[in-house]
Design a protein around this motif. Structure first.
Motif, PDB file in Angstrom:
ATOM      1  N   UNK A 188       0.806  -1.340  -0.049  1.00 33.58           N
ATOM      2  CA  UNK A 188       0.031   0.036   0.073  1.00 33.58           C
ATOM      3  C   UNK A 188       0.856   1.322  -0.112  1.00 33.58           C
ATOM      4  N   UNK A 189       0.621   2.141  -0.962  1.00 35.87           N
ATOM      5  CA  UNK A 189       1.374   3.317  -0.897  1.00 35.87           C
ATOM      6  C   UNK A 189       0.981   4.179  -1.987  1.00 35.87           C
ATOM      7  N   UNK A 190       1.624   5.494  -1.996  1.00 35.56           N
ATOM      8  CA  UNK A 190       1.170   6.332  -3.284  1.00 35.56           C
ATOM      9  C   UNK A 190       1.844   5.822  -4.419  1.00 35.56           C
ATOM     10  N   UNK A 191       1.245   6.201  -5.608  1.00 33.58           N
ATOM     11  CA  UNK A 191       1.774   5.556  -7.164  1.00 33.58           C
ATOM     12  C   UNK A 191       2.938   6.384  -7.400  1.00 33.58           C
ATOM     13  N   UNK A 214      -2.205   3.217  -4.468  1.00 33.06           N
ATOM     14  CA  UNK A 214      -2.187   1.737  -4.924  1.00 33.06           C
ATOM     15  C   UNK A 214      -2.052   0.760  -3.665  1.00 33.06           C
ATOM     16  N   UNK A 215      -3.085  -0.300  -3.870  1.00 27.19           N
ATOM     17  CA  UNK A 215      -3.391  -1.132  -2.651  1.00 27.19           C
ATOM     18  C   UNK A 215      -3.290  -2.700  -3.108  1.00 27.19           C
ATOM     19  N   UNK A 216      -2.477  -3.498  -2.654  1.00 28.32           N
ATOM     20  CA  UNK A 216      -2.622  -4.726  -3.622  1.00 28.32           C
ATOM     21  C   UNK A 216      -2.404  -5.998  -2.415  1.00 28.32           C
ATOM     22  N   UNK A 217      -3.120  -7.080  -2.649  1.00 26.19           N
ATOM     23  CA  UNK A 217      -3.248  -8.332  -1.737  1.00 26.19           C
ATOM     24  C   UNK A 217      -3.308  -9.464  -2.609  1.00 26.19           C
TER      25      UNK A 217
END
Length: 219
Positions: free
Chosen positions: A47-50, A167-170
């Protein structure tokens, strides 16, 4: 950095399904990147800014010129950010072990590559979260070029990714939250997750799905 770290902590406590549900309600129906972009290993999250990176194929690109562009780009990703690549390429690895080591050493949050990764085993040992479309040993340096990064928007699978977006990814996939709605989307997703915990308890206690929806307004 403190503000970014706090947002990243809160986003990381959620799951992408909750975020997409909230985005849907706001009319943002196309914020999920293609399903082919997957973590190198199940269980990875980020998770973080793009930090957008734009490139294109360049066969027989001069090696020194090409690698200087790549290294300048890697050295420009700010701490806490996620490098998001639009490569326009399906033949090369655009990210490898030393790329991951460099970003990890500076506290970057991860990388999302609409393209290829190599040195996968070494990246996994580093523990740096990488989501990519495929894995290949073939290096991009003599085959590809960086066109822009940082202040350039990119498009990945029809989803626009701009500076300031999150952007958040799992394990379920990669979601992009537009910059102008980050705080609102996050707050609503947190509320949704808290409500879903109540729904879960109610359903386990025998409440029927439709009854739960009518009671809580979501399911």
């Amino acid at each position: 950095m403190a503000a970014i770290a706090d947002l990243a902590r809160r986003f990381s406590a959620l799951y992408t399904g909750a975020l997409t549900d909230v985005l849907d309600r706001h009319g943002h129906l196309e914020q999920t990147l293609p399903a082919e972009i997957a973590p190198l290993q199940p269980g990875q999250r980020l998770a973080g800014p793009a930090y957008p990176v734009l490139g294109r194929p360049h066969p027989r690109h001069d090696y020194d010129s090409s690698i200087r562009l790549v290294l300048d780009m890697l050295g420009s990703v700010p701490p806490g950010h996620v490098a998001v690549y639009e490569t326009n390429d399906r033949a090369s690895a655009h990210f490898g072990e030393l790329s991951a080591t460099s970003l990890a050493a500076r506290g970057c949050a991860g990388a999302v590559i609409d393209g290829g990764t190599r040195d996968a085993e070494y990246i996994l040992r580093e523990g740096f979260p990488v989501f990519s479309r495929y894995v290949t040993p073939q290096d991009c340096v003599p085959r590809w070029e960086v066109l822009g990064h940082g202040d350039a928007s990119v498009v990945v699978g029809g989803v626009r990714v701009a500076p300031g977006d999150w952007v958040v990814a799992d394990r379920d996939g990669v979601v992009v939250i537009p910059a102008d709605g980050v705080e609102e989307i996050l707050r609503e997703a947190e509320t949704k997750v808290a409500t879903e915990n109540q729904i879960r308890d109610a359903v386990r206690g025998g409440t029927l799905p439709l009854q739960a929806y009518e009671r809580f307004g979501t399911f």
